[in-house]
Write a protein that holds these residues in place. Structure first.
Motif: not given
Length: 439
Positions: A316-327
């Motif tokens: 969860r944390a890793r996916a959220f952080l990576r998606f936040s950068r992409l977003a």
């Protein structure tokens, strides 16, 4: 090999891909003047040749001028019932609409419509006399189509750019299933959108529409050509995702994602950014980037909510952080491309509040601001906590669901906007009257 549900999906693809058998019915082989043809000399008659003998009524062929006036008399059969002909009054320079109906030996009535021009290029069949503009059905179909692209292209991008292989089996299967659903939905909803667009011009009851001649719309319009190419393309993408899912051929994921993103350009190549007088390759490219960024954004939110959160708590944390950068990148593309297209489509600032296109655009901008504010809260409030190793807030999944709901509303308004006519930005193209047919 993956779980049996993948095999079931492959079987479904085989069934859908298999040609369906249908009883033969009368089809139009040729016409004089030709379908969507420009002729230099006014024809003295309209003649339609069918592949079999047909039965007709006196009004089997109707010819209309651009102002809705009917210009022909009684239809007559020749050549053992295979040729239908109707004499015309002298025609002036301009565009004309031909509407026809004939019943084949199987009892089914086939019908069609096309335009021809005397000394000028005819408009597409979607602008035939008697045609109606887009309705809520067109808006709903486009909304569903954009949602399907978000599942297909957005989830593939989320998987490749954010999560990255290898993934837990349950998570991988859920992502593959949703991507396949998106591919099938893109094909099926695309077909529905095409038929709805054609029905706006054909003006036939549903039963007769099943045997209507859709070929002028498929081969003589940008929308139809895009439909044919993207339908075949998304079918191929579905096959790639299924093959990956069943045989775990990870090398197929990137080709599927790139192909899906490229075929999504059919929306941009057949919309306002390609057909308006001031359309250029740059407006089409900007519209495609705008669409791609939106599908990746919404697909990523769906991936977090429906896949990562319930099936892979450790990610969860890793996916959220990576998606936040992409977003962050996606938002920049959305804003820049959207602003550029708005300036191109609205020649005057007053068009924002004085035209229906501008009012719908204002509504879209308002909802986009809500979505961006929601995403900014996640970026500036939640992201720092996760970067410092703190646990995710308990209500984060519900908050992500709220953001995705607002994003789907953006897609809905975008679908409505795409079917609105922008303010004129150049010399108007010749069009036919949309007046009601004489009864």
């Amino acid at each position: 090999m993956r779980r049996p549900s993948a095999l079931a999906a492959l079987a479904a693809l085989a069934v859908l891909a298999a040609p369906a058998s249908a009883s033969a019915h009368a089809t139009l082989k040729s016409s004089v003047p030709g379908v969507q043809a420009r002729v230099d000399r006014a024809p003295a008659a309209v003649a339609l040749t069918f592949n079999e003998s047909v039965t007709i009524t006196p009004r089997a062929i109707e010819v209309f001028a651009a102002d809705g006036r009917q210009l022909a008399g009684t239809s007559t059969l020749f050549d053992r019932g295979k040729l239908v002909r109707i004499a015309l009054r002298p025609l002036a320079r301009g565009t004309y609409t031909v509407r026809w109906r004939a019943t084949g030996s199987d009892g089914h009535t086939t019908a069609g419509v096309f335009n021809f021009g005397v000394g000028v290029e005819p408009p597409p069949p979607s602008q035939a006399v008697g045609a109606v503009g887009p309705s809520w059905r067109d808006d709903a179909a486009r909304w569903g189509y954009l949602g399907a692209l978000s599942l297909l292209v957005g989830l593939l991008g989320f998987r490749l750019l954010v999560l990255r292989e290898p993934l837990p089996a349950a998570l991988a299967n859920r992502l593959s299933l949703l991507s396949v659903i998106g591919a099938f939905a893109a094909v099926d909803i695309g077909i529905a959108a095409f038929v709805i667009r054609a029905s706006n011009a054909l003006q036939l009851p549903f039963v007769d529409l099943l045997f209507g001649d859709l070929s002028p719309f498929a081969t003589k319009t940008r929308f139809g050509l895009a439909f044919v190419v993207t339908t075949m393309g998304f079918g191929a993408v579905a096959a790639l995702v299924l093959l990956f899912w069943i045989f775990d051929w990870s090398r197929l994921l990137w080709p599927a994602f790139v192909a899906g993103a490229l075929f999504a350009s059919g929306v941009s190549l057949s919309g306002h950014q390609a057909t308006e007088p001031n359309a250029t390759w740059l407006t089409q490219f900007a519209d495609w980037l705008h669409l791609l960024a939106a599908t990746l954004w919404i697909g990523g939110l769906v991936g977090l909510i429906a896949c990562v959160w319930p099936l892979a708590p450790e990610l969860r944390a890793r996916a959220f952080l990576r998606f936040s950068r992409l977003a962050t990148v996606l938002v920049a593309v959305l804003v820049l491309a959207g602003t550029y297209l708005a300036v191109i489509r609205l020649p005057q600032l007053s068009d924002l509040w004085s035209t229906s296109y501008g009012l719908v655009l204002l509504l879209k901008l308002a909802i986009v601001l809500v979505a961006l504010g929601w995403g900014a809260a996640h970026h500036f409030l939640v992201r720092p906590r996760l970067e410092h190793g703190e646990p995710a807030p308990g209500g984060l999944r519900r908050s992500l669901a709220g953001e995705s709901t607002v994003a789907l509303l953006v897609l809905l308004v975008a679908a409505v906007l795409a079917n609105q006519q922008p303010p004129p930005s150049g010399p108007p193209a010749p069009v036919l009257s949309a007046s009601t047919l004489p009864r």
